[in-house]
Write an enzyme that holds these catalytic residues in place. Structure first.
Site: not given
Length: 255
Positions: A65-66, A156, A158, A160, A189
């Site tokens: 888990d990063i 989300y 924001a 990015k 995608i």
């Protein structure tokens, strides 16, 4: 002609890809491996990572888990112990928790910030010594909608958009150290991100129709098309390219 084949442009480089269990991350890990790189595929779940690596002996798995405390440093340490170098870091992992203003919860906001923004910052920071030694590249995966309004998924979008600003800032900061920083901004995608955020099949279909109506090329993109952009931007031939955010979105951002 040799130039038309899948030439080994990433031969023996070491690449770390987060969110490598599905979608763009999986396609990116495989694309680098096919070009001769050693790939560390990072993700929360072991089973999807195993599927990513199936048939690719150059992909090694690092289930983790990063967002866990200290994990970015441990990831970089594991890469250093296994390969002794790192040439490319792909910050691809991302989560969406949709919600209009007025319905947002602290947990949903914090989760998106932790995965989409804080973890990439800490990973890049931890990787700096290795990337400086190799003259490496950081790739941040953004979203083309981050340059426009995204009602219902504003947090989300924001996170990015913030990644894009980090890309430009880091490109200037790290240029004297020989590190390039680039970003790709995918549009619509074909990935499982809608399923992962718990959307019903009907809601996912509605989102797809909305996306198609705003994509001039009139179709949904493939993860492999984003992976192509990432491998090209990080290739040695792209050594004078830094600070760019490349849309891979069928024209959505300019429509």
């Amino acid at each position: 002609m040799a130039g038309m084949n899948s030439i080994a442009t990433q031969s023996n480089r070491v690449v770390a890809v987060t969110g490598a269990g599905t979608g763009i991350g999986r396609a990116t890990a495989r694309a680098f491996a096919a070009q001769g790189a050693h790939v560390v595929a990072i993700g929360r779940r072991s089973e999807p990572l195993k599927e990513t690596a199936a048939g690719y002996n150059r992909i090694t798995l690092l289930p983790t888990d990063i967002t866990a405390e200290g994990e970015p440093e441990r990831i970089v340490q594991a890469v250093a112990e296994t390969y002794g170098r790192l040439d490319v870091l792909v910050n691809n992992a991302g989560i969406v928790r949709s919600g209009a203003l007025g319905t947002l919860t602290p947990d949903s906001i914090t989760a998106q910030l932790a995965t989409n923004l804080v973890a990439p910052i800490l990973l890049a920071q931890a990787a700096l010594p290795l990337l400086e030694t190799s003259g490496g590249v950081i790739v941040n995966v953004s979203t083309s909608v981050g340059q426009r309004a995204w009602p219902g998924s504003s947090v989300y979008a924001a996170t990015k958009t913030a990644l894009e600003l980090l890309t430009r800032s880091w490109a200037v900061e790290l240029a004297p150290r020989g590190i390039r920083v680039v970003a790709v901004a995918p549009g619509a995608i074909d990935t499982p991100i809608g399923e992962h955020q718990g959307l019903t099949p009907e809601r996912r279909a509605a989102v797809r129709q909305w996306q198609l109506a705003r994509t001039p090329l009139g179709r949904i993109g493939r993860p492999e098309e984003v992976a192509w952009a990432i491998t090209q931007l990080t290739a040695p031939a792209a050594s004078f390219v830094t600070g760019v955010v490349l849309p891979v979105d069928g024209g959505a951002v300019v429509a």
